[in-house]
Design an enzyme around this catalytic site. Structure first.
Site, PDB file in Angstrom:
ATOM      1  N   SER A  29       0.812  -1.221   0.000  1.00 33.67           N
ATOM      2  CA  SER A  29       0.000   0.000   0.000  1.00 33.67           C
ATOM      3  C   SER A  29       0.841   1.265   0.000  1.00 33.67           C
ATOM      4  O   SER A  29       1.673   1.440   0.895  1.00 33.67           O
ATOM      5  CB  SER A  29      -0.862   0.070   1.269  1.00 33.67           C
ATOM      6  N   HIS A  60      -3.854   0.717  -5.388  1.00 33.18           N
ATOM      7  CA  HIS A  60      -3.187  -0.460  -5.946  1.00 33.18           C
ATOM      8  C   HIS A  60      -3.338  -0.457  -7.469  1.00 33.18           C
ATOM      9  O   HIS A  60      -4.440  -0.656  -7.972  1.00 33.18           O
ATOM     10  CB  HIS A  60      -3.802  -1.747  -5.404  1.00 33.18           C
ATOM     11  N   HIS A  82      -5.641  -9.015  -2.242  1.00 34.89           N
ATOM     12  CA  HIS A  82      -5.710  -9.463  -0.856  1.00 34.89           C
ATOM     13  C   HIS A  82      -6.818 -10.490  -0.673  1.00 34.89           C
ATOM     14  O   HIS A  82      -7.818 -10.474  -1.392  1.00 34.89           O
ATOM     15  CB  HIS A  82      -5.965  -8.266   0.078  1.00 34.89           C
ATOM     16  N   TYR A  84      -8.944 -10.521   1.678  1.00 35.31           N
ATOM     17  CA  TYR A  84     -10.202  -9.889   2.096  1.00 35.31           C
ATOM     18  C   TYR A  84     -11.026  -9.370   0.924  1.00 35.31           C
ATOM     19  O   TYR A  84     -12.187  -9.028   1.083  1.00 35.31           O
ATOM     20  CB  TYR A  84      -9.951  -8.754   3.108  1.00 35.31           C
ATOM     21  N   GLU A  85     -10.417  -9.320  -0.249  1.00 38.68           N
ATOM     22  CA  GLU A  85     -11.194  -8.910  -1.423  1.00 38.68           C
ATOM     23  C   GLU A  85     -12.099 -10.029  -1.918  1.00 38.68           C
ATOM     24  O   GLU A  85     -12.958  -9.798  -2.769  1.00 38.68           O
ATOM     25  CB  GLU A  85     -10.251  -8.472  -2.548  1.00 38.68           C
ATOM     26  N   ALA A 112       2.633  -2.351   4.200  1.00 36.01           N
ATOM     27  CA  ALA A 112       2.361  -1.402   5.275  1.00 36.01           C
ATOM     28  C   ALA A 112       1.783  -2.225   6.415  1.00 36.01           C
ATOM     29  O   ALA A 112       0.946  -3.095   6.178  1.00 36.01           O
ATOM     30  CB  ALA A 112       1.362  -0.355   4.810  1.00 36.01           C
ATOM     31  N   MET A 210      -2.252  -7.518   6.516  1.00 36.66           N
ATOM     32  CA  MET A 210      -3.246  -8.353   5.826  1.00 36.66           C
ATOM     33  C   MET A 210      -2.678  -8.989   4.565  1.00 36.66           C
ATOM     34  O   MET A 210      -3.425  -9.303   3.631  1.00 36.66           O
ATOM     35  CB  MET A 210      -4.478  -7.505   5.491  1.00 36.66           C
ATOM     36  N   SER A 211      -1.368  -9.162   4.532  1.00 35.91           N
ATOM     37  CA  SER A 211      -0.745  -9.747   3.326  1.00 35.91           C
ATOM     38  C   SER A 211       0.523 -10.484   3.742  1.00 35.91           C
ATOM     39  O   SER A 211       0.736 -10.789   4.907  1.00 35.91           O
ATOM     40  CB  SER A 211      -0.401  -8.637   2.329  1.00 35.91           C
ATOM     41  N   ASN A 234       1.256   2.761  10.966  1.00 42.70           N
ATOM     42  CA  ASN A 234       0.451   3.226  12.117  1.00 42.70           C
ATOM     43  C   ASN A 234       0.788   2.325  13.286  1.00 42.70           C
ATOM     44  O   ASN A 234       1.283   1.221  13.103  1.00 42.70           O
ATOM     45  CB  ASN A 234      -1.049   3.090  11.796  1.00 42.70           C
ATOM     46  N   HIS A 246      -7.704   3.894   7.096  1.00 41.33           N
ATOM     47  CA  HIS A 246      -6.905   3.554   5.922  1.00 41.33           C
ATOM     48  C   HIS A 246      -6.152   4.787   5.417  1.00 41.33           C
ATOM     49  O   HIS A 246      -5.044   4.680   4.909  1.00 41.33           O
ATOM     50  CB  HIS A 246      -7.792   2.969   4.818  1.00 41.33           C
TER      51      HIS A 246
HETATM   52  N1  HPA Z   1      -3.614  -3.749  11.087  1.00 44.70           N
HETATM   53  C1  HPA Z   1      -3.718  -4.585  10.046  1.00 44.70           C
HETATM   54  N2  HPA Z   1      -3.239  -4.303   8.846  1.00 44.70           N
HETATM   55  C2  HPA Z   1      -2.607  -3.137   8.675  1.00 44.70           C
HETATM   56  C3  HPA Z   1      -2.466  -2.207   9.725  1.00 44.70           C
HETATM   57  C4  HPA Z   1      -2.992  -2.546  11.004  1.00 44.70           C
HETATM   58  O1  HPA Z   1      -2.909  -1.789  11.987  1.00 44.70           O
HETATM   59  N3  HPA Z   1      -1.783  -1.138   9.220  1.00 44.70           N
HETATM   60  C5  HPA Z   1      -1.523  -1.415   7.922  1.00 44.70           C
HETATM   61  N4  HPA Z   1      -2.034  -2.616   7.587  1.00 44.70           N
END
Ligand code: HPA
Length: 271
Positions: A29, A60, A82, A84-85, A112, A210-211, A234, A246
């Site tokens: 990301s 993306h 991903h 989740y898609e 990320a 998530m990857s 973050n 996001h």
């Molecule tokens: N959690 C899950 N996936 C993420 C996060 C998070 O805090 N930040 C970036 N991708």
């Protein structure tokens, strides 16, 4: 999917370019801009490859970019899909196998991630030294494709020691701070709760996303040498009392992108 399906996709790419990369790079990301800075020799859009999954998330782009970083022949996957898609794990990890079939031998994974380790700060980089993937389905479930790898692959050295050493040395040389730790993959798309983050910390995770883990499993299976670098976009939920969004993830990734790009470029040249 059968091996012949992968061969067909390979053929689709070979109709566009005969470029043979040494190193494959997956950009996470907000980190996709690296692909705009290389000496591009060919571009193949995912939509041009029969049977290839196409991403729906903003930020993306969906394409393979072939070219050079210094003297190194690379293929960059600009935009990943991903779980989740709604794609199966097999589809999510299919590009990894394809890049291996194109000829790449080393894989650099980027993402990320949320920082779980309280010593981390937003905007840090983390060299992934190991992973926890057992919260997502294993991408190797199903009939094993023997042409690609063995049924029960060893996972004791997923993130290649030599590549990790080179990442450390490169970061040092460039005066870029780099942390180290364990990455855990969850399915998303919801972020974690504070209780989940406490659980993950207790389990030994330093960053969450998530990857990546599923891609590393498939890459390890098909014989890639793998390394991974997270951008801590973050602090994970509950580590600070700020709600997650996001856009925060995207903003941090954008902010540190110049240094991140520099690091990846130097790592590619050195590995
Ligand atoms: N959690 C899950 N996936 C993420 C996060 C998070 O805090 N930040 C970036 N991708």
């Amino acid at each position: 999917m059968e091996y012949s399906d992968y061969e067909k996709m390979l053929q689709g790419i070979r109709e566009k370019t005969d470029f043979v990369p040494e190193t494959a790079i997956i950009l996470g990301s907000g980190l996709g801009a690296l692909a705009d800075e290389i000496d591009v020799k060919a571009v193949v859009n995912y939509s041009e490859i029969p049977g290839f999954p196409v991403s729906t998330v903003q930020g993306h782009k969906g394409r393979f970019v072939f070219g050079y970083i210094g003297d190194k022949a690379v293929v960059i996957m600009q935009g990943r899909v991903h779980y989740y898609e709604g794609y199966s794990m097999e589809k999510v990890t299919l590009p990894v196998r394809l890049m291996r079939l194109i000829g790449a031998e080393k894989l650099i994974l980027t993402n990320a991630a949320g920082g779980i380790n309280g010593d981390f700060n937003c905007g840090d980089f983390m060299l992934i030294t190991d992973q926890i993937s057992c919260f997502v389905p294993n991408p190797l479930i199903g009939k094993n494709i023997d042409e690609l790898g063995t049924r029960f692959p060893d996972m004791s050295n997923v993130y290649n020691c030599d590549m990790c050493r080179i990442v450390r040395e490169t970061a040092n040389k460039k005066n870029i701070d780099i942390r180290e730790g364990v990455y855990v993959q969850l399915t998303g798309p919801s972020y974690e709760t504070p209780a989940e983050i406490r659980m993950l910390r207790t389990m030994g995770a330093d960053a969450v996303g998530m990857s990546t883990c599923c891609e590393a499993i498939v890459a390890n299976h098909c014989g890639f040498k793998v390394c991974g670098i997270s951008c801590i976009s973050n602090m994970a939920c509950g580590v600070t009392d700020k709600p997650l969004s996001h856009s925060e993830v995207q903003e941090t990734a954008d902010r540190v992108a110049p240094v991140f790009k520099e690091l990846i470029k130097e790592v590619v040249k050195a590995v």
